[in-house]
Scaffold this motif. Structure first.
Motif, PDB file in Angstrom:
ATOM      1  N   TRP A 121     -76.146 -44.132 -42.807  1.00  0.00           N
ATOM      2  CA  TRP A 121     -75.191 -44.700 -43.760  1.00  0.00           C
ATOM      3  C   TRP A 121     -74.731 -43.580 -44.678  1.00  0.00           C
ATOM      4  O   TRP A 121     -75.541 -42.738 -45.078  1.00  0.00           O
ATOM      5  CB  TRP A 121     -75.837 -45.810 -44.585  1.00  0.00           C
ATOM      6  CG  TRP A 121     -74.840 -46.492 -45.495  1.00  0.00           C
ATOM      7  CD1 TRP A 121     -73.998 -47.517 -45.165  1.00  0.00           C
ATOM      8  CD2 TRP A 121     -74.598 -46.200 -46.874  1.00  0.00           C
ATOM      9  NE1 TRP A 121     -73.230 -47.874 -46.249  1.00  0.00           N
ATOM     10  CE2 TRP A 121     -73.566 -47.084 -47.314  1.00  0.00           C
ATOM     11  CE3 TRP A 121     -75.122 -45.281 -47.773  1.00  0.00           C
ATOM     12  CZ2 TRP A 121     -73.085 -47.068 -48.615  1.00  0.00           C
ATOM     13  CZ3 TRP A 121     -74.634 -45.249 -49.074  1.00  0.00           C
ATOM     14  CH2 TRP A 121     -73.633 -46.153 -49.484  1.00  0.00           C
ATOM     15  N   ALA A 122     -73.426 -43.567 -44.986  1.00  0.00           N
ATOM     16  CA  ALA A 122     -72.881 -42.432 -45.717  1.00  0.00           C
ATOM     17  C   ALA A 122     -71.772 -42.855 -46.669  1.00  0.00           C
ATOM     18  O   ALA A 122     -71.143 -43.906 -46.516  1.00  0.00           O
ATOM     19  CB  ALA A 122     -72.341 -41.399 -44.733  1.00  0.00           C
ATOM     20  N   ILE A 123     -71.527 -41.988 -47.643  1.00  0.00           N
ATOM     21  CA  ILE A 123     -70.387 -42.097 -48.553  1.00  0.00           C
ATOM     22  C   ILE A 123     -69.478 -40.908 -48.274  1.00  0.00           C
ATOM     23  O   ILE A 123     -69.939 -39.765 -48.204  1.00  0.00           O
ATOM     24  CB  ILE A 123     -70.832 -42.059 -50.025  1.00  0.00           C
ATOM     25  CG1 ILE A 123     -71.726 -43.255 -50.352  1.00  0.00           C
ATOM     26  CG2 ILE A 123     -69.612 -42.034 -50.950  1.00  0.00           C
ATOM     27  CD1 ILE A 123     -72.329 -43.189 -51.748  1.00  0.00           C
ATOM     28  N   ASN A 124     -68.195 -41.191 -48.097  1.00  0.00           N
ATOM     29  CA  ASN A 124     -67.228 -40.105 -47.963  1.00  0.00           C
ATOM     30  C   ASN A 124     -66.337 -40.121 -49.203  1.00  0.00           C
ATOM     31  O   ASN A 124     -65.590 -41.077 -49.419  1.00  0.00           O
ATOM     32  CB  ASN A 124     -66.376 -40.270 -46.706  1.00  0.00           C
ATOM     33  CG  ASN A 124     -65.553 -39.028 -46.401  1.00  0.00           C
ATOM     34  OD1 ASN A 124     -65.017 -38.395 -47.301  1.00  0.00           O
ATOM     35  ND2 ASN A 124     -65.460 -38.695 -45.119  1.00  0.00           N
ATOM     36  N   PRO A 125     -66.401 -39.094 -50.048  1.00  0.00           N
ATOM     37  CA  PRO A 125     -65.643 -39.111 -51.304  1.00  0.00           C
ATOM     38  C   PRO A 125     -64.132 -38.998 -51.127  1.00  0.00           C
ATOM     39  O   PRO A 125     -63.381 -39.254 -52.071  1.00  0.00           O
ATOM     40  CB  PRO A 125     -66.190 -37.897 -52.050  1.00  0.00           C
ATOM     41  CG  PRO A 125     -66.726 -37.001 -50.987  1.00  0.00           C
ATOM     42  CD  PRO A 125     -67.227 -37.892 -49.903  1.00  0.00           C
ATOM     43  N   LYS A 126     -63.674 -38.650 -49.911  1.00  0.00           N
ATOM     44  CA  LYS A 126     -62.242 -38.413 -49.711  1.00  0.00           C
ATOM     45  C   LYS A 126     -61.549 -39.462 -48.838  1.00  0.00           C
ATOM     46  O   LYS A 126     -60.408 -39.830 -49.091  1.00  0.00           O
ATOM     47  CB  LYS A 126     -62.027 -37.023 -49.111  1.00  0.00           C
ATOM     48  CG  LYS A 126     -62.457 -35.896 -50.040  1.00  0.00           C
ATOM     49  CD  LYS A 126     -62.162 -34.537 -49.425  1.00  0.00           C
ATOM     50  CE  LYS A 126     -62.557 -33.418 -50.394  1.00  0.00           C
ATOM     51  NZ  LYS A 126     -62.279 -32.072 -49.814  1.00  0.00           N
ATOM     52  N   ALA A 127     -62.219 -39.934 -47.806  1.00  0.00           N
ATOM     53  CA  ALA A 127     -61.567 -40.855 -46.867  1.00  0.00           C
ATOM     54  C   ALA A 127     -62.619 -41.627 -46.085  1.00  0.00           C
ATOM     55  O   ALA A 127     -63.759 -41.166 -45.956  1.00  0.00           O
ATOM     56  CB  ALA A 127     -60.669 -40.075 -45.906  1.00  0.00           C
ATOM     57  N   PRO A 128     -62.263 -42.803 -45.551  1.00  0.00           N
ATOM     58  CA  PRO A 128     -63.214 -43.558 -44.711  1.00  0.00           C
ATOM     59  C   PRO A 128     -63.308 -42.939 -43.321  1.00  0.00           C
ATOM     60  O   PRO A 128     -62.746 -43.428 -42.339  1.00  0.00           O
ATOM     61  CB  PRO A 128     -62.597 -44.958 -44.672  1.00  0.00           C
ATOM     62  CG  PRO A 128     -61.134 -44.735 -44.858  1.00  0.00           C
ATOM     63  CD  PRO A 128     -61.012 -43.540 -45.766  1.00  0.00           C
ATOM     64  N   ALA A 129     -64.025 -41.822 -43.230  1.00  0.00           N
ATOM     65  CA  ALA A 129     -64.167 -41.081 -41.978  1.00  0.00           C
ATOM     66  C   ALA A 129     -65.522 -40.403 -41.952  1.00  0.00           C
ATOM     67  O   ALA A 129     -66.154 -40.194 -42.986  1.00  0.00           O
ATOM     68  CB  ALA A 129     -63.051 -40.042 -41.856  1.00  0.00           C
TER      69      ALA A 129
END
Length: 223
Positions: free
Chosen positions: A72-80
């Motif tokens: 599980w991850a967080i992408n600070p710029k885009a849902p990718a």
């Protein structure tokens, strides 16, 4: 007829139980929100504390194979996936571990990520893996791009590439941290499905077959 109807009731109970609101955790861990994620049979439980901008999560998913991994991850710029700040759980010498990965390319290795992470822990039970963690977020972050994934293998201590099926490529969404606490799963983005209804809605449709059609078949067979 009684036997067939009993099987139907078991299917209803099983289907109704497959949602995040029915899941329990060790250590009496409790969360304000939970989401039935739309891809990879995955679930996210979470609590956001606005007083210190911390996000406590439990991510639940079955790995692609028993010796695989979940993330599980967080992408600070885009849902990718590329650019995501990931937590990945897998087995090392037969024991579960969870490590942080800054996914800057298709080749990954354990590394520090953009957020401070504490209380990291991973469990493996009933063919699913669970990631527990608390993440310190910027105070200005009210929505996050979340990305989740599963893989089938770990090679030389590092998660191997995941499959490129449709569900693997669509496992992204947006999590709205400003939502008020609820006791049931919630819809937090157009890409994140929620569980609602209950047995009554399950009765109306089981695997795409209406309950009316099923009972019409009973009447044809036994009427």
């Amino acid at each position: 007829m009684i036997f067939v109807f009993s099987i139907l009731l078991l299917q209803i109970h099983h289907s109704h139980s497959l949602n995040c609101s029915s899941q329990k955790f060790t250590g009496n861990r409790l969360y304000d929100q939970c989401n039935d994620l739309p891809q990879l049979s995955s679930y996210l439980h979470w609590t956001y504390d606005s007083s210190n901008s911390s996000l406590k999560i439990a991510f639940v998913a079955p790995p692609a194979k028993s010796d695989g991994w979940v993330s599980w991850a967080i992408n600070p710029k885009a849902p990718a996936m590329i650019g995501s700040q990931a937590l990945i759980a897998y087995k090392v010498d037969g024991k579960m571990t969870v490590k942080t990965f800054n996914v800057s390319s298709n080749k990954i290795a354990p590394s520090k990520i953009a957020y401070e992470v504490s209380d990291m822990e991973a469990e493996n039970s009933n063919e699913t893996m669970t990631i527990f963690a608390t993440i310190a977020l910027p105070t200005t972050m009210t929505k996050i791009n979340q990305v989740w994934q599963v893989g089938s293998a770990v090679v030389n201590g590092t998660p191997a590439a995941h499959a490129m099926q449709t569900e693997n490529l669509k496992s992204t969404g947006t999590l709205d941290l400003s939502m008020k606490a609820q006791n049931t799963s919630s819809n937090t983005s157009s890409n994140t499905s929620s569980h609602s209804g209950g047995v009554s809605s399950t009765l109306r449709n089981i695997n795409g077959i209406s309950i009316f059609s099923i009972f019409s078949g009973f009447w044809f067979l036994f009427g």
